[in-house]
Design an enzyme around this catalytic site. Structure first.
Site, mmCIF file in Angstrom:
data_model
loop_
_atom_site.group_PDB
_atom_site.id
_atom_site.type_symbol
_atom_site.label_atom_id
_atom_site.label_comp_id
_atom_site.label_asym_id
_atom_site.label_seq_id
_atom_site.Cartn_x
_atom_site.Cartn_y
_atom_site.Cartn_z
ATOM 1 N N CYS A 2 40.457 -0.868 56.744
ATOM 2 C CA CYS A 2 41.659 -1.579 56.792
ATOM 3 C C CYS A 2 42.766 -0.590 56.840
ATOM 4 O O CYS A 2 42.691 0.593 56.689
ATOM 5 C CB CYS A 2 41.745 -2.056 55.263
ATOM 6 S SG CYS A 2 40.149 -3.287 55.141
ATOM 7 N N ARG A 27 42.111 1.544 63.778
ATOM 8 C CA ARG A 27 41.207 1.603 62.741
ATOM 9 C C ARG A 27 40.009 0.372 62.494
ATOM 10 O O ARG A 27 39.180 0.347 61.623
ATOM 11 C CB ARG A 27 41.762 1.766 61.418
ATOM 12 C CG ARG A 27 42.728 2.726 61.096
ATOM 13 C CD ARG A 27 43.691 2.431 59.930
ATOM 14 N NE ARG A 27 42.878 2.511 58.665
ATOM 15 C CZ ARG A 27 42.707 3.531 57.929
ATOM 16 N NH1 ARG A 27 42.702 4.922 58.586
ATOM 17 N NH2 ARG A 27 42.150 3.632 56.726
ATOM 18 N N TRP A 74 39.401 -5.034 57.697
ATOM 19 C CA TRP A 74 38.075 -4.896 58.496
ATOM 20 C C TRP A 74 37.074 -5.464 57.262
ATOM 21 O O TRP A 74 36.979 -4.702 56.242
ATOM 22 C CB TRP A 74 37.864 -3.476 58.780
ATOM 23 C CG TRP A 74 36.830 -3.062 59.460
ATOM 24 C CD1 TRP A 74 36.600 -3.336 60.854
ATOM 25 C CD2 TRP A 74 35.607 -2.528 59.016
ATOM 26 N NE1 TRP A 74 35.144 -2.945 61.170
ATOM 27 C CE2 TRP A 74 34.623 -2.450 60.326
ATOM 28 C CE3 TRP A 74 35.178 -2.177 57.833
ATOM 29 C CZ2 TRP A 74 33.357 -1.992 59.892
ATOM 30 C CZ3 TRP A 74 33.902 -1.749 57.586
ATOM 31 C CH2 TRP A 74 32.971 -1.687 58.744
ATOM 32 N N ASN A 98 42.971 -1.066 50.834
ATOM 33 C CA ASN A 98 41.977 -0.640 51.663
ATOM 34 C C ASN A 98 40.731 0.048 50.909
ATOM 35 O O ASN A 98 41.351 0.832 49.833
ATOM 36 C CB ASN A 98 42.788 0.299 52.596
ATOM 37 C CG ASN A 98 42.076 1.383 53.298
ATOM 38 O OD1 ASN A 98 40.772 0.912 53.558
ATOM 39 N ND2 ASN A 98 42.176 2.631 53.734
ATOM 40 N N GLY A 99 39.706 -0.016 51.235
ATOM 41 C CA GLY A 99 38.705 0.606 50.350
ATOM 42 C C GLY A 99 37.659 -0.522 49.588
ATOM 43 O O GLY A 99 37.563 -1.566 50.076
ATOM 44 N N GLU A 479 20.348 21.233 56.517
ATOM 45 C CA GLU A 479 21.593 20.844 56.959
ATOM 46 C C GLU A 479 22.717 21.942 56.257
ATOM 47 O O GLU A 479 23.746 22.099 56.897
ATOM 48 C CB GLU A 479 21.955 19.328 56.497
ATOM 49 C CG GLU A 479 23.315 19.080 56.596
ATOM 50 C CD GLU A 479 24.168 19.012 57.842
ATOM 51 O OE1 GLU A 479 23.252 19.194 58.836
ATOM 52 O OE2 GLU A 479 25.309 18.810 58.029
ATOM 53 N N LYS A 483 25.413 24.242 58.340
ATOM 54 C CA LYS A 483 26.911 24.098 58.101
ATOM 55 C C LYS A 483 27.361 25.501 57.771
ATOM 56 O O LYS A 483 28.135 25.807 58.530
ATOM 57 C CB LYS A 483 27.315 23.201 56.960
ATOM 58 C CG LYS A 483 27.093 21.729 56.830
ATOM 59 C CD LYS A 483 28.355 21.178 57.799
ATOM 60 C CE LYS A 483 27.702 21.275 59.249
ATOM 61 N NZ LYS A 483 27.115 19.731 59.684
ATOM 62 N N GLU A 486 27.204 27.653 61.107
ATOM 63 C CA GLU A 486 28.132 27.295 62.033
ATOM 64 C C GLU A 486 29.557 27.708 61.737
ATOM 65 O O GLU A 486 30.307 28.434 62.708
ATOM 66 C CB GLU A 486 28.164 25.636 62.184
ATOM 67 C CG GLU A 486 27.341 24.898 62.718
ATOM 68 C CD GLU A 486 27.521 23.456 62.824
ATOM 69 O OE1 GLU A 486 27.894 22.806 63.785
ATOM 70 O OE2 GLU A 486 27.705 23.100 61.762
ATOM 71 N N HIS A 502 5.036 31.694 51.594
ATOM 72 C CA HIS A 502 4.284 31.915 52.873
ATOM 73 C C HIS A 502 5.169 32.710 53.740
ATOM 74 O O HIS A 502 4.957 32.516 55.118
ATOM 75 C CB HIS A 502 3.866 30.660 53.500
ATOM 76 C CG HIS A 502 3.104 29.845 52.473
ATOM 77 N ND1 HIS A 502 1.818 30.186 52.209
ATOM 78 C CD2 HIS A 502 3.476 28.710 51.649
ATOM 79 C CE1 HIS A 502 1.554 29.055 51.198
ATOM 80 N NE2 HIS A 502 2.124 28.428 50.986
ATOM 81 N N LYS A 602 32.181 20.026 70.331
ATOM 82 C CA LYS A 602 32.075 18.858 69.576
ATOM 83 C C LYS A 602 31.124 17.834 70.237
ATOM 84 O O LYS A 602 30.347 16.976 69.590
ATOM 85 C CB LYS A 602 33.520 18.035 69.665
ATOM 86 C CG LYS A 602 33.295 17.308 68.453
ATOM 87 C CD LYS A 602 32.839 17.492 66.977
ATOM 88 C CE LYS A 602 32.844 16.122 66.228
ATOM 89 N NZ LYS A 602 31.983 16.582 64.752
HETATM 90 C C1 F6R Z 1 26.625 20.039 63.569
HETATM 91 C C2 F6R Z 1 26.853 19.501 64.666
HETATM 92 C C3 F6R Z 1 26.205 19.460 65.562
HETATM 93 C C4 F6R Z 1 25.791 18.153 66.161
HETATM 94 C C5 F6R Z 1 24.876 17.911 67.283
HETATM 95 C C6 F6R Z 1 24.559 16.230 67.968
HETATM 96 O O1 F6R Z 1 27.816 20.266 62.466
HETATM 97 O O2 F6R Z 1 28.061 18.857 64.581
HETATM 98 O O3 F6R Z 1 24.656 19.796 65.216
HETATM 99 O O4 F6R Z 1 25.064 17.085 65.136
HETATM 100 O O5 F6R Z 1 25.411 18.396 68.347
HETATM 101 O O6 F6R Z 1 25.968 15.665 68.119
HETATM 102 P P1 F6R Z 1 25.937 14.234 68.213
HETATM 103 O O7 F6R Z 1 25.754 13.534 66.970
HETATM 104 O O8 F6R Z 1 27.263 14.086 68.765
HETATM 105 O O9 F6R Z 1 24.572 13.787 69.070
#
Ligand code: F6R
Length: 607
Positions: A2, A27, A74, A98-99, A479, A483, A486, A502, A602
């Protein structure tokens, strides 16, 4: 999600409200509405569908007034319809929201028992009715507003007007965005500063739980205890990205903080709050003959699939295969027409995931994609699309998309379990309630900044780090390690805790931080023996556990983050938050380029 707009002006406001609503269209919305106050009367127009429908209504029935609020809705609680559209109006109160209000049912029941009648299915009307109830009981507008907010659980941004108070807007936010903008003479409230950018010269980004009472001449901001606070006005520089980052230093931090709101929207787009059922993929009715579910993705999205495997195996009881797309696309694999293949991708453009999708099309029963960008290639080429609706993710390291992917995959597991008749009504309701409780839990643990900073200070000097988790938290260890590496460039590995002895235990010495996810569950004692193995070798243990885990361990040698108690089902979603914040602050202290880490893109559209 929203969008909200509020205006205090000397001129008529309805056409400016319409202009801003158009800017909030991005949005996503399915109805829109406006309310103004004129001649001590609340005037309101609402329309289902496009903003043009609202414009047509207003051209037929003028909406005069120099104070007004507007909203793009929404749908979450209740279908898109005029009755469910905002602003909601009860007695002298009119407001937009919103929420998601987690405890709306409880409050609604209370009010119904007191004789109040509801006109919509929304959680928003519950807030307005509650505020109106306090006014009926003699509270003034300010106190009624504070008292109402005090009852609410969940993530929300609110903008209210009161009929007998034509000069003021009452606003607040918790884990949902809301800014105050200042033009030459007018004062604005909006879901983001970008939609107000041509109207304002300066802006105040409200802090979590701030309440602001605004008039054209005065801005009074209070913290949640009702104490007056000062928030700095920032001048608006259209060339600067401060507008879209708000008060946050980085997009990544902003996106981490958006998660309560995003998660609430991702789940509530599939939860029917009336029937308390998950409604999605209605075209898929028959799941009796399903042989296998195949999940394919890359990076963080792959780890979301690794979490989903636990949910689908437990609740859907079918064989589940998960694979990284770059491997899957080149393996010789047999498929059958009784399988569903599910592709998870934030961008929807990842070349390997797209190639994997193309590989299986026509060979399996149906392909399903879970994407953030619904116009993407993966979405277009798959037979069914489940949007995660996380909004644009700018930080290269994925955060809100990960938890929104988990939101949709958790809903899908519950939905498939129902379709196979494997889940009782009670268990179905309990799981949905747990998903609904996630935004509130996230909001609470996001705030505990100092503890993540303390962990980060310990990690920043390390060259290597190990993350350990068991069961459904093993994918979270992977994960969390991704993070950290990266964005801080510290070499990090995720391992199942039981696998330590192991091999990786050879690496443990006093320089090796070992971050261990240890909620109290059926594997707690086993995880703790793994922790003791690390301690016995002088490893530096950083433990993320819950209150019970902390008291059972009661060790002064271990640094701990204590989380509240929640179920195993939602634990991977919640543990994502400390994982992200530890990585973020470690990178911040190291001074790396957090939003654009070196060598990373990205959207990975090449092999
Ligand atoms: C890690 C990261 C990447 C994406 C990967 C897949 O923080 O962002 O490992 O997860 O490149 O990207 P998508 O989800 O756009 O297919």
């Amino acid at each position: 999600m929203c969008g909200i707009i509020g205006i205090l002006s000397n001129k008529e406001v309805s056409s400016t409200i319409i202009d801003v609503l158009k800017k909030l269209e991005y949005r996503g919305y399915d109805s829109a509405g406006i309310a103004t106050i004129f001649d001590n009367e609340i005037r309101r127009q609402r329309a289902k569908g496009k903003i043009e429908n609202l414009v047509n209504l207003i051209s037929e029935n003028d909406l005069p007034g120099t104070i007004g609020i507007g909203h793009t809705r929404w749908a979450t609680h209740g279908i898109p319809s005029e009755d469910n559209a905002h602003p909601h109006h009860v007695g002298s109160v009119v407001g937009v929201h919103n929420g998601i209000i987690e405890n709306f049912r409880e409050i609604k029941e209370e009010l119904i028992n007191k004789g109040y009648k509801f006109q919509s299915d929304t959680d928003t009307e519950v807030i307005i009715q509650l505020c109106s109830h306090y006014i009926n009981n003699g509270y003034n507008n300010r106190d009624a507003f504070f008292k109402t907010i005090g009852r609410l659980e969940g993530a929300f941004a609110l903008c209210f007007m009161f009929k007998n108070d034509e000069e003021k807007l009452y606003v607040t936010r918790r884990s949902a965005p809301l800014v105050i903008g200042y033009g030459k003479k007018d004062v604005f409230v909006g879901s983001d500063a970008v939609s107000l950018s041509n109207l304002i010269e300066s802006v105040i980004f409200l802090d979590e739980d701030d309440v602001a009472i605004l008039s054209k001449k005065q801005t009074n901001i209070y913290d949640k205890l009702g104490e007056r606070v000062d928030r700095k006005k920032k001048s608006v520089d259209l060339n600067s990205d401060i507008i879209s980052k708000g008060n946050y230093q980085h997009f990544m931090l902003k996106e981490i903080h958006e998660q309560p709101e995003v998660f609430g929207y991702a789940t509530s787009s599939f939860i029917n709050f009336k029937t308390h059922k998950i409604e999605m993929l209605n075209e898929i009715k028959e799941l009796d003959n399903v042989d296998r579910l195949i999940f394919v993705a890359c990076g963080t999205a792959y780890f979301a699939c690794a979490v989903a495997k636990f949910w689908f195996e437990k609740y859907v009881k079918v064989p589940v295969e998960i694979d990284v797309a770059s491997e899957f696309r080149y393996r010789d694999t047999s498929f059958s027409k009784n399988e569903y293949a599910i592709f998870v991708s934030q961008s929807g453009e990842t070349a390997d995931t797209l190639a994997a999708l193309r590989k299986v099309k026509g060979k399996v029963k149906k392909t399903i994609s879970v994407v953030n960008v619904v116009e993407s290639s993966i979405a277009r080429e798959s037979e069914f699309v489940l949007p995660i609706k996380a909004g644009p993710e700018i930080g290269v390291a994925s955060t809100k998309a990960f938890t929104a992917q988990l939101a949709v995959l958790a809903c899908l597991a519950i939905n498939f379990s129902n379709k196979r008749g494997l889940i009782s009504k009670k268990e179905n309701s309990e799981l949905i309630d747990e998903l609904v409780s996630v935004p509130g839990i996230m909001s609470n643990i996001i705030k505990k900044t100092s503890i993540y900073k303390e962990f980060a200070r310990k990690l920043m000097k390390a060259k290597n780090a190990l993350f350990l988790g068991r069961g459904i938290l093993y994918p979270l260890a992977l994960e969390a390690a991704l993070k950290l590496k990266e964005i801080s460039y510290i070499h990090a590995e995720g391992y199942p805790s039981g696998e330590l002895k192991h091999g990786p235990i050879a690496l443990v010495d006093k320089k090796m931080p070992v971050i261990c996810f240890a909620p109290v569950n059926n594997l707690f004692e086993k995880t703790i023996s793994n922790v003791q193995e690390v301690q016995a070798r002088n490893g530096k243990v950083l433990l993320i556990t819950d209150d019970e885990g902390a008291s059972r361990l009661n060790s002064s040698e271990i640094s701990m983050i204590k989380l509240p108690k929640f179920s195993n089902f939602i634990s991977p979603i919640i543990y994502a938050i400390p994982s992200q914040l530890i990585a973020y602050y470690t990178a911040l202290y190291k001074g790396t380029d957090i939003d654009k880490p070196r060598n990373l893109a990205k959207s990975v559209t090449v092999e």
